[in-house]
Each structure stands twice: as structure tokens, then as C-alpha cells.
Motif scaffolding. Sequence first.
Motif, PDB file in Angstrom:
ATOM      1  N   ASP A 135      13.960 -12.859  -2.295  1.00 18.01           N
ATOM      2  CA  ASP A 135      13.219 -13.416  -3.425  1.00 18.01           C
ATOM      3  C   ASP A 135      12.230 -14.503  -2.997  1.00 18.01           C
ATOM      4  O   ASP A 135      11.248 -14.758  -3.703  1.00 18.01           O
ATOM      5  CB  ASP A 135      14.182 -13.983  -4.471  1.00 18.01           C
ATOM      6  N   ILE A 136      12.500 -15.171  -1.893  1.00 21.59           N
ATOM      7  CA  ILE A 136      11.601 -16.246  -1.463  1.00 21.59           C
ATOM      8  C   ILE A 136      10.949 -15.944  -0.115  1.00 21.59           C
ATOM      9  O   ILE A 136      10.267 -16.806   0.449  1.00 21.59           O
ATOM     10  CB  ILE A 136      12.338 -17.600  -1.398  1.00 21.59           C
ATOM     11  N   SER A 137      11.133 -14.722   0.378  1.00 18.49           N
ATOM     12  CA  SER A 137      10.572 -14.372   1.678  1.00 18.49           C
ATOM     13  C   SER A 137       9.063 -14.561   1.716  1.00 18.49           C
ATOM     14  O   SER A 137       8.510 -15.110   2.675  1.00 18.49           O
ATOM     15  CB  SER A 137      10.920 -12.927   2.037  1.00 18.49           C
ATOM     16  N   ARG A 138       8.369 -14.114   0.679  1.00 15.52           N
ATOM     17  CA  ARG A 138       6.908 -14.200   0.669  1.00 15.52           C
ATOM     18  C   ARG A 138       6.440 -15.649   0.770  1.00 15.52           C
ATOM     19  O   ARG A 138       5.553 -15.979   1.561  1.00 15.52           O
ATOM     20  CB  ARG A 138       6.370 -13.542  -0.604  1.00 15.52           C
TER      21      ARG A 138
ATOM     22  N   VAL B 266      10.754  -9.939   6.993  1.00 17.00           N
ATOM     23  CA  VAL B 266       9.506 -10.697   6.891  1.00 17.00           C
ATOM     24  C   VAL B 266       8.552  -9.883   6.024  1.00 17.00           C
ATOM     25  O   VAL B 266       8.361  -8.689   6.252  1.00 17.00           O
ATOM     26  CB  VAL B 266       8.908 -10.917   8.292  1.00 17.00           C
ATOM     27  N   THR B 267       7.958 -10.511   5.016  1.00 17.03           N
ATOM     28  CA  THR B 267       7.135  -9.764   4.057  1.00 17.03           C
ATOM     29  C   THR B 267       5.691 -10.249   4.049  1.00 17.03           C
ATOM     30  O   THR B 267       5.097 -10.463   2.991  1.00 17.03           O
ATOM     31  CB  THR B 267       7.745  -9.862   2.642  1.00 17.03           C
ATOM     32  N   ASP B 268       5.143 -10.425   5.234  1.00 17.12           N
ATOM     33  CA  ASP B 268       3.763 -10.879   5.359  1.00 17.12           C
ATOM     34  C   ASP B 268       3.159 -10.219   6.588  1.00 17.12           C
ATOM     35  O   ASP B 268       3.726 -10.285   7.687  1.00 17.12           O
ATOM     36  CB  ASP B 268       3.719 -12.404   5.491  1.00 17.12           C
ATOM     37  N   ILE B 269       2.005  -9.577   6.407  1.00 17.50           N
ATOM     38  CA  ILE B 269       1.366  -8.841   7.501  1.00 17.50           C
ATOM     39  C   ILE B 269       1.002  -9.762   8.662  1.00 17.50           C
ATOM     40  O   ILE B 269       1.192  -9.425   9.839  1.00 17.50           O
ATOM     41  CB  ILE B 269       0.108  -8.107   6.991  1.00 17.50           C
ATOM     42  N   ALA B 270       0.468 -10.945   8.369  1.00 16.90           N
ATOM     43  CA  ALA B 270       0.039 -11.852   9.433  1.00 16.90           C
ATOM     44  C   ALA B 270       1.223 -12.285  10.289  1.00 16.90           C
ATOM     45  O   ALA B 270       1.154 -12.265  11.525  1.00 16.90           O
ATOM     46  CB  ALA B 270      -0.664 -13.067   8.836  1.00 16.90           C
ATOM     47  N   LEU B 271       2.327 -12.690   9.639  1.00 15.37           N
ATOM     48  CA  LEU B 271       3.494 -13.111  10.401  1.00 15.37           C
ATOM     49  C   LEU B 271       4.087 -11.937  11.170  1.00 15.37           C
ATOM     50  O   LEU B 271       4.545 -12.091  12.308  1.00 15.37           O
ATOM     51  CB  LEU B 271       4.539 -13.724   9.463  1.00 15.37           C
TER      52      LEU B 271
ATOM     53  N   GLU C  26       1.314  -5.362  -0.546  1.00 18.03           N
ATOM     54  CA  GLU C  26       1.727  -6.516  -1.340  1.00 18.03           C
ATOM     55  C   GLU C  26       3.135  -6.341  -1.896  1.00 18.03           C
ATOM     56  O   GLU C  26       3.700  -7.281  -2.458  1.00 18.03           O
ATOM     57  CB  GLU C  26       0.740  -6.755  -2.498  1.00 18.03           C
ATOM     58  N   PHE C  27       3.705  -5.141  -1.769  1.00 21.31           N
ATOM     59  CA  PHE C  27       5.066  -4.899  -2.221  1.00 21.31           C
ATOM     60  C   PHE C  27       6.046  -5.330  -1.133  1.00 21.31           C
ATOM     61  O   PHE C  27       5.869  -5.001   0.046  1.00 21.31           O
ATOM     62  CB  PHE C  27       5.288  -3.417  -2.535  1.00 21.31           C
ATOM     63  N   GLY C  28       7.107  -6.030  -1.519  1.00 19.13           N
ATOM     64  CA  GLY C  28       8.123  -6.401  -0.547  1.00 19.13           C
ATOM     65  C   GLY C  28       8.749  -5.201   0.131  1.00 19.13           C
ATOM     66  O   GLY C  28       9.175  -5.279   1.295  1.00 19.13           O
ATOM     67  N   ASP C  29       8.802  -4.057  -0.572  1.00 17.15           N
ATOM     68  CA  ASP C  29       9.413  -2.854  -0.015  1.00 17.15           C
ATOM     69  C   ASP C  29       8.622  -2.275   1.152  1.00 17.15           C
ATOM     70  O   ASP C  29       9.123  -1.382   1.848  1.00 17.15           O
ATOM     71  CB  ASP C  29       9.533  -1.776  -1.100  1.00 17.15           C
TER      72      ASP C  29
END
Length: 671
Positions: A188-191, A245-250, A584-587
Motif C-alpha cells: 500500500d505504501i510501496s509507491r 518495488v513499484t517504480d520503474i526508475a528504482l 502505473e499499476f502496482g501489479d
Amino acid sequence: MSSRKMQSRPFEDALFAQAFAYHRAGQMSEAEAGYRQVLAANPRHSGALGFLGILAHQLGHSADGIDLLKKAIASEKRNAELHYNLARVLAECGREQEAIRHNRKALELQPDYPGAHNNLAALLFLSGQGAEALKTAMQGLQLGITPDLKSTFVTVLRSLDPLSTKFDRSAVQFLSRALVEAWCRPRDISRGVCVLLVQMPAFKRSLERSLTPGSSRLNDLFSSDERASIAADGLLHALLVACPVTDIALERVLTATRAALLDEVSKGELEALDVWLPLSAAIAQQCHINEYVFDLSDREESQILSLRDSIVGTLDAGGTVSPIQIAVLASYVPLHSLTGADRLAQVGWPDVLQPVIKQQILEWAEEQEIRERIEELTAVEDSVSEKVRDQYEENPYPRWTRIPVDKEAMPIDQYLRAQMPGAPYQAIGDRPISVLIAGCGTGMHAIQRAQQFKNADVLAIDLSLSSLSYAARKTQELGLKNIRYARADILAFKPDMMFDVIDSSGVLHHLGDPLEGWRNLASLLRPGGLMHIGLYSAIARKNINVARDVLAKEGRGYSVAEVRRLRAQAANLPHDGQQMAVTEFGDFFSTSECRDLLFHVQEHQFSIPQIAAFLAEAGFKFLGFQTPYRSRYLKRFPDDTAAANLDNWHLFETENPATFTEMYQFWIQKT
């Protein structure tokens, strides 16, 4: 002060104490009489005025209650408790700005007043002041960590646009604790955590270097000072071992770091890599959690085969394997896949590597033992069910680590009243209840329900033994005794019992005939029983449908290798296309979830009118949606105080297509 007043105070105090005791016990008429006796003796008694005001509000006379609380404040202006109680009543009456003003006054008078920071943060959040709400919640957390403040902190954080939110050191501290202590589902707070990390100078520089040709060595990506800085606050480690991890850059930084570590290990210069072991071990846990979804080059594939062979050869010869070799290998393939993996579990590894061994060898072995003991209640014979089962056998969904533990199990009636105030709900009563989780997956939802509902006896069924084994292991880990797991197909499930509650979230839309499955579940529910359903919204999944259509035309498959290739391509698309929206989806950030998102073997989508038609046909009363958009809906349709009008909700979703991005999640009751 006169002697008469001095003599009368003990009498007033005794009357007030008795009235307050009646109030706490729910004896409202006795409490009212007692408060009025106090006021007869002293019309300016602030305690009697204030609590009589609260009682009036509780009895439905809110305007009178507000007037009484204001009189109490006029009698004792510097009483923080009176301002706090008035703020709560005003908030419950929808008078948010007045409530905010009195809550601020309570904190001005008593900066550490219990609950005031939480209530003010919640009010600011509801009034659209998200950044101020987050600041207020953190001020409260600095005074003391309470369940309500943890929940509000997470709720506010999830609502904010992380790209436009400024974080300070306090935010880093609380985010780390939220991940480690499971204040919420870590996902829930990964992003928000990811965006905060990539804003840090060390990550900004490493991202730039990871995109620069020729800058692929470890020391090119992170200097020793940068590595120390990242390790110091613990936020990256907390994220990597908790959820995808739910971010492309990271993800790019981690992928480049993993490749650089593999390159250095392949050169054989192992001693110099010891300082990288903590980060390498954390990346290994991350890759296992996301099911090795990170893309890799042909060079990496060749290097990892050589590393695997080298490790197995060393073990066969009775030699010693370096911890960094194990950590790097574990970031590309699960350790249990090695020949003789059980030997690795017997080695005295450094502490930072022990969680990797536990995650990838010991827990896997435990699940294999559990798998043999799971009972089978029905065969899986439907052709679509067989395909769905096979998908989840290969990729159990989702691979979760931690979930929050509810403060205290509550009766189902209390839970429903709190979730959907004013819903047209017929109480079940405070008694033991039988609960069916129809399609439990890896058990996260079943475990939450078993913890939420008082006196609940839970049966959780699923098609996939891999998923059920994962669920049973996590249940044992938590020490829960009120869940039984079994294999069954919803379409064929005909038990010799009825249920008080049936929960099927994110499952029916994967059946060959969702309505047939829904009807079968409805037949297993007692009259007056409750059902919680989760279904995909056709409106909310518009971008997903565009991407899926493109993939289907291209003839794309859904193997793990194909998922990796697809993700690498999507990550490099410009941000102005609908296909890019899937990132943009966490999945998008784990193999099983990406397959579920874009390549599921069976998916149906629904509309609110379709749901309404089924409820009318099957004899169900709609109680309400569980959605953070409820307050916005009530402002749009103030006359629907129960938020239970499906025609209105259909209009609201049409106007706000992102309302049910995660799914329609709703409760219904059998009439």
C-alpha cells in the motif's frame, strides 16, 4: 470562594461521576437525569454540559448537543477536552471546517492531547488538505505511536501524489517503521517509498549512471559514501524485503546493481565484495518476492549459468562457497532450484544472508510438506478452471510477506456498521459465524478475515495447491488456528453446510461463467447471510484492455521470459501513451501479478448495472461499496446518506472512471 460553594463541590462531583458511569454503561436515560441534576446544582458545570451535549448527539439531537458543548466551552474556555469533543461532533455532522478549528484549539491548549492529532489529520484529509494532514499525523506519531495514527498516516500517504509530496527525515523514519512493523500491507505504501528513495541524492546519481553507457561497474553506480548513506536510514532495505518495488526508475537502479554484482562475482574478486553483501542479500529477497521479474541480458544469462555450475561443483567437492556468490545467485534464481540445495541450509552463513536461506530454501521445503496434507473437496474438471489452476500453480498470487494485525477481533455487525454507516443492514448478532473464503489464493485475505471477525470459523478454498501451501505456511507462521484450507472449484463446490459469510474477492471474474459461480455461492449462504464480492470494472480497466488487445494482436505469450521482455519494452515507452499506463499499476511489478494484469487466461469485466441486475435476480440487498471515494460520492449525492444507490454509483463512476481501479469491492445481504 464561599463556604457554601466549597461544600457543594463534592456533591456535584459525586453526581457527575455517577452520571458519567451510567453514560459509559449505555444507560442513557439515567445518564441524562444525572447530568441534569448536576446542572440544577451548578448551571455552569462544564463537565455536565459537555457530556450532556455528547449524549444528545448520540441520541440523534446533534444541534442541541452542539449548543450544549458550546455552552460548556463558554464556561471553561481553556479546556482542551471540550474543544476536542465538540470537534468530533461537528465532524460527524459534516461541519468539517468548524471541526478543524476546534481541534486546532484543543492542540493549542494541550499539544499532547490524546487523539487530537489523529482527528485533525483525518479532518484535514477529508477536506482535501493532504500535505497538511500528513504533517499533522507525523506530529502525532512523534508524541506516541497509536493504532489510529498509524492507520491515518498510511491512509493519507496513499492518497497523495508522491511526485509532488515533500518528505522529511521524519517521513523516512515512519515509512521504515510502517514497512517493518506492518502498519498496513507493505504494498500500500510501496509507491510512496519508491518515489522518496529516488528523490535522494545518492539514487538520483546512481540512476543517471545506470543509464550512461559504460558505467556499469559497482563503484560507478554507488560510491562508498552513497552506499553508507542509503544503508543508514534502513528505508531501502525495509522496502526490498517487504514487497515488490513499484517504480520503474528504482527498478532500473536495482537491475543495474544486480548485473554489476554478477559481473564482479564472475571475475572471481570475491573478498572485495564483502561490503556489498547486505545490499546484495536484500536484492535477492526482492527478486524472490517479485518472482524474478527484472529483465536480464544474454550476458547475464550466460554468467548465471556458470555461477550456478560453479556453486554446485564446489558443494559436490565439499568446498566452501562465498556468501556473496549465494546472494548474487539468489537474485536471479531461487536457491531451492539448485541440486543439493538442502546442503546450503546447513551452513553457518552470516546473519545478513540467513533471511535469504530461510526465504528460498526452508520456507519452500515447508510448503512442499504442507502441500501433501491439503485436502481435496472437489475435482477440478472445468476446462477454464484447469487453465486458471495451472497459471496459479506456476505463479502463486500474490507472494506477500506481512499484513497488519487488527487491534481486536470484532463482531461482524460492528464491523459492517463501522465500514458502511447507515447501510440497510439486518444484524446477525454476536455469535460464532461460519465464513467461506471462495478463492483464497495465497491466504492474505483469509487471514485478515480470520483476524477481523470475532468467533469466526473460516474455510478457505482455492484451485491451486501452490497457493494453498503458501497460505497455510503463512497461517502457521502467525499462529492462527481458526482457518482450514482445502482445494475446490467454486463451480463444483457443494458442501453439506451453510455459511453466515461468504467472501469471494477477485475470483468470480476468472471463472468460465462468473454468474454460475456466483449463483452457486449464493445457494450456500444462509438467509440473512452476508457476502463480500470483488469484481473487475470494465470502465476502470479501459487502459488495461487497450494494452491487452495490442498484445493479443501481436500474438504475445505469457511465459516468464515473455513477461520480462514485455515489461522492458513498456518501461521504455513514452509516458503519453495508453500502453505506458500499465506501468502505473502496482501489479506491473511482479511476475504473477503482471501475468494476472495483462495475460490472464480468463477475465470477465462488469458494470454496476450488471451487478444490480444480478442482485435483483438472486435476492440480495446491496449494502455498500468499500472505497476511499465514499466521501466524494456523498458530496455528489448528499441525499443518499447510506451511499447504497447503485444508479447513483453508476453515474458517479461514469464521471470518475478511476473510482474502482482496484475492483468493485462491495457487501450484500441475502434477503
